[in-house]
Design a protein around this motif. Structure first.
Motif, PDB file in Angstrom:
ATOM      1  N   TYR A  99       1.257  -1.481   0.121  1.00 39.70           N
ATOM      2  CA  TYR A  99      -0.024   0.217   0.317  1.00 39.70           C
ATOM      3  C   TYR A  99       0.776   1.275  -0.345  1.00 39.70           C
ATOM      4  O   TYR A  99       2.024   1.345   0.596  1.00 39.70           O
ATOM      5  N   GLN A 138      -2.224   6.448   0.916  1.00 46.91           N
ATOM      6  CA  GLN A 138      -3.536   5.844   0.782  1.00 46.91           C
ATOM      7  C   GLN A 138      -4.157   6.001   2.071  1.00 46.91           C
ATOM      8  O   GLN A 138      -3.731   5.836   3.172  1.00 46.91           O
ATOM      9  N   HIS A 167      -6.802   5.147   4.814  1.00 48.92           N
ATOM     10  CA  HIS A 167      -7.068   3.608   5.887  1.00 48.92           C
ATOM     11  C   HIS A 167      -8.277   4.150   7.410  1.00 48.92           C
ATOM     12  O   HIS A 167      -7.665   4.745   8.257  1.00 48.92           O
ATOM     13  N   GLU A 194     -13.061   0.961  15.056  1.00 51.39           N
ATOM     14  CA  GLU A 194     -13.053   1.798  13.591  1.00 51.39           C
ATOM     15  C   GLU A 194     -13.713   1.943  12.999  1.00 51.39           C
ATOM     16  O   GLU A 194     -13.996   3.452  13.002  1.00 51.39           O
ATOM     17  N   ILE A 202     -14.083   4.246   9.561  1.00 54.46           N
ATOM     18  CA  ILE A 202     -12.978   2.847   9.130  1.00 54.46           C
ATOM     19  C   ILE A 202     -14.936   2.129   8.475  1.00 54.46           C
ATOM     20  O   ILE A 202     -15.017   1.339  10.136  1.00 54.46           O
ATOM     21  N   ILE A 231      -7.822  -5.959   7.009  1.00 58.31           N
ATOM     22  CA  ILE A 231      -8.127  -5.214   7.127  1.00 58.31           C
ATOM     23  C   ILE A 231      -8.083  -4.591   8.921  1.00 58.31           C
ATOM     24  O   ILE A 231      -7.557  -3.790   9.717  1.00 58.31           O
ATOM     25  N   LEU A 268      -4.080  -3.405   9.224  1.00 61.95           N
ATOM     26  CA  LEU A 268      -4.503  -2.034   8.773  1.00 61.95           C
ATOM     27  C   LEU A 268      -4.619  -1.234   9.494  1.00 61.95           C
ATOM     28  O   LEU A 268      -4.775   0.633  10.074  1.00 61.95           O
ATOM     29  N   SER A 269      -6.527  -1.439  10.313  1.00 61.26           N
ATOM     30  CA  SER A 269      -6.662  -0.523  11.686  1.00 61.26           C
ATOM     31  C   SER A 269      -5.633  -0.004  12.602  1.00 61.26           C
ATOM     32  O   SER A 269      -5.484   0.168  13.796  1.00 61.26           O
ATOM     33  N   SER A 286      -3.577   2.244  11.267  1.00 54.30           N
ATOM     34  CA  SER A 286      -4.266   3.711  12.102  1.00 54.30           C
ATOM     35  C   SER A 286      -4.881   4.092  13.281  1.00 54.30           C
ATOM     36  O   SER A 286      -4.707   5.612  14.224  1.00 54.30           O
TER      37      SER A 286
END
Length: 419
Positions: free
Chosen positions: A62, A66, A68, A218, A224, A260, A263-264, A267
Motif C-alpha cells: 500500500y 492511501q 484507511h 474502527e 472505518i 483490515i 491495517l486498522s 491507523s
C-alpha cells in the motif's frame, strides 16, 4: 512431516558421527499438489515449501498516501517522528524507534480459548518497507503444516516492537504455545517490545463505547466502514470447511478480514499517538481529560496539568472533572493554596462524590498545611452532613466511613479547644 524425514532427524541420536550429518529432504516441491493453485495465485497467494509440506503466503503493498479511515499510512510515520521529538514517557512511545521497527500483528484461530487444542491458522503482519506498507499473511492449508507456517513467519520478521489488539492476552501467548510444540523444527521466537492497543482504546473510549472491540473502535473512532465483512466468530467454521473441501472461496473472506484488522492497527496507533501527544485538533474535551488522567497515573504531572488546564474553564462535566484532577496535581507538588482554591470550587459545584472528597481534602489541608483548625472543622462537618443526606447513594461507593469522619471532627474540636 513424513515418517522418513522424522527418522532422519533421529539418526543423530542413534548412530555414529557419520550418521549425524544432516540428510537433505528428497521430496521435490514440484511433486507437492497445491489444490486450487491458480485461484490462490490470482489473489497474490503463493506456496512456501519446506521439506514435504507447505503453507500459503499472501503479500500486498500500500502506498503511504492511501487512506484507511481518517488517516493515511504516511501519518503513521509522522506519529513515530512526533514521539521521537516528544519528552513524554509513555508505554506507547516509539521514541528511539524508526517507523520500520514496528510491526503490526494479528492472528486467526480455531477458537477463543487457550491451550494446545487451539490452532492458529493465519498469522498476519504489516510494516513499513521504504515508501510502502507491506502486508504479509501466512496461511495454514491443513493442521499438519504448522512447521512451514511458523518457519515462513519467523524467517520474515526482524523488528523490535510488535503492535497488537489484545495480543498480550491472546495472540502472542497462542503463538508461544504452538511454538513450544514445534521448537525443534523452527527458528526461535525473537524478543519483542509490545504495544497492546486494546488497553489504550479502553482507557480512552470506554465512556462512549459499550464494547471495546476493534470493529467498534474502527467505526466510531477511526471512521472505518467494513463492507461484506465475515464476522470473526464464523472464521473457525469456514476454516474447517476449507480444510475439508480445499476450496479457498470462504478463506479469502477471512484473509480480507484479517487484512483490515492489521491495517486498522496502523491507523489506531497513529490516532492514539496524536491523542496522547495532544496533536489531534479534533480531540474532544473528554478525550483530553482521559489523556490527562493517563499521564497523571504515569507520573507525567506537567503534561497532565497541560491537558487538564486546556479544558478546565466553564461548568461542563469535563471542566469540573479537570479542575478536580488539577487539585490533586497541585497536591502532589505541595501547592496547597492552589489545591484548596480548586477544591473549594468543586465543593460547591461538583457531583456529590466530588464534593465529598473535596471537603475531606480541604479538612486535611486546613488542619495540616494551612493551620486553620476552624476551617478544617467546617469542611469535615460539611462532608459528614453530605454522607448523612446521601446514605445509600453515590457516597457508599467511596468506602469512606461515617465513623472515620466523626473521629476526625472530635479530634479537630479537641485541638481547637486546646488553642
Amino acid at each position: 512431516m513424513s515418517i522418513k524425514n522424522k527418522l532422519n532427524r533421529l539418526k543423530g541420536h542413534l548412530g555414529t558421527e557419520k550418521d549425524k550429518q544432516p540428510t537433505p529432504a528428497k521430496v521435490s516441491k514440484n511433486n507437492i499438489n497445491v489444490p486450487f493453485k491458480e485461484v490462490w495465485e490470482a489473489e497474490s497467494v503463493y506456496p512456501y515449501y519446506f521439506e514435504d509440506s507447505y503453507c500459503l503466503v499472501r503479500e500486498k503493498e500500500y502506498s503511504l498516501d492511501q487512506m484507511h479511515g481518517i488517516y493515511s499510512f504516511g501519518q503513521f510515520t509522522a506519529a513515530v517522528e512526533a514521539w521521537n521529538s516528544s519528552d513524554i514517557k509513555h508505554p506507547l512511545s516509539a521514541a528511539g524507534h524508526r517507523p520500520e521497527n514496528l510491526f503490526f500483528f494479528d492472528t486467526e484461530t480455531t477458537g477463543l480459548g487457550g491451550g494446545t487444542g487451539n490452532t492458529i491458522f493465519l498469522l498476519g503482519q504489516a510494516s513499513l518497507h521504504g515508501n510502502k506498507i507491506k502486508l504479509k499473511q501466512h496461511i495454514l492449508p491443513h493442521p499438519g503444516a504448522e512447521v512451514p507456517l511458523y518457519k515462513s513467519f519467523l524467517e520474515s520478521i526482524d523488528y523490535s516492537t510488535m503492535v497488537t489488539y489484545n495480543g498480550k492476552a491472546f495472540d502472542w501467548p497462542q503463538v508461544k504455545t504452538r511454538h513450544t510444540l514445534l521448537r525443534e523444527h523452527v527458528p526461535k521466537l525473537p524478543p519483542f517490545g509490545h504495544f497492546d492497543l486494546y488497553h489504550a482504546a479502553r482507557r480512552m473510549w470506554k465512556h462512549k463505547l459499550e464494547r471495546i472491540k476493534l470493529a467498534a473502535v474502527e467505526k466510531d473512532v477511526l471512521g472505518i466502514e467494513r463492507k461484506d465483512d465475515i464476522p470473526g466468530f464464523l472464521a473457525p467454521m469456514i476454516y474447517f470447511d476449507f480444510v475439508e473441501r480445499k476450496n479457498p472461496e470462504g478463506m479469502l473472506g477471512i484473509i480480507k478480514h484479517n487484512e483490515i484488522d492489521i491495517l486498522s492497527l496502523i491507523s489506531l496507533y497513529t490516532h492514539l499517538s496524536f491523542q496522547i501527544m495532544q496533536l489531534d485538533k479534533k480531540q474532544t474535551p473528554r478525550e483530553v481529560y482521559e489523556v490527562g488522567r493517563w499521564l497523571s497515573t504515569l507520573g507525567e504531572s506537567s503534561q497532565a496539568k497541560t491537558a487538564f488546564n486546556k479544558i478546565s474553564e466553564g461548568e461542563s462535566s469535563e471542566a469540573l472533572d479537570a479542575r478536580f484532577a488539577l487539585a490533586f496535581e497541585h497536591k502532589k507538588h505541595k501547592n496547597w493554596d492552589e489545591a484548596a482554591k480548586l477544591w473549594k470550587d468543586i465543593a460547591e459545584k461538583g457531583l456529590m462524590n466530588m464534593k465529598l472528597i473535596s471537603c475531606i481534602e480541604l479538612a486535611k489541608i486546613y488542619e495540616h498545611r494551612l493551620k486553620d483548625i476552624g476551617q478544617a472543622i467546617m469542611y469535615a462537618k460539611k462532608a459528614s452532613n453530605m454522607m448523612k443526606d446521601n446514605s445509600g447513594g453515590e457516597t457508599e461507593k467511596l468506602k469512606i466511613k461515617q465513623e472515620e469522619l466523626h473521629r476526625r471532627i472530635v479530634r479537630l474540636e479537641r485541638k481547637f479547644n486546646r488553642n
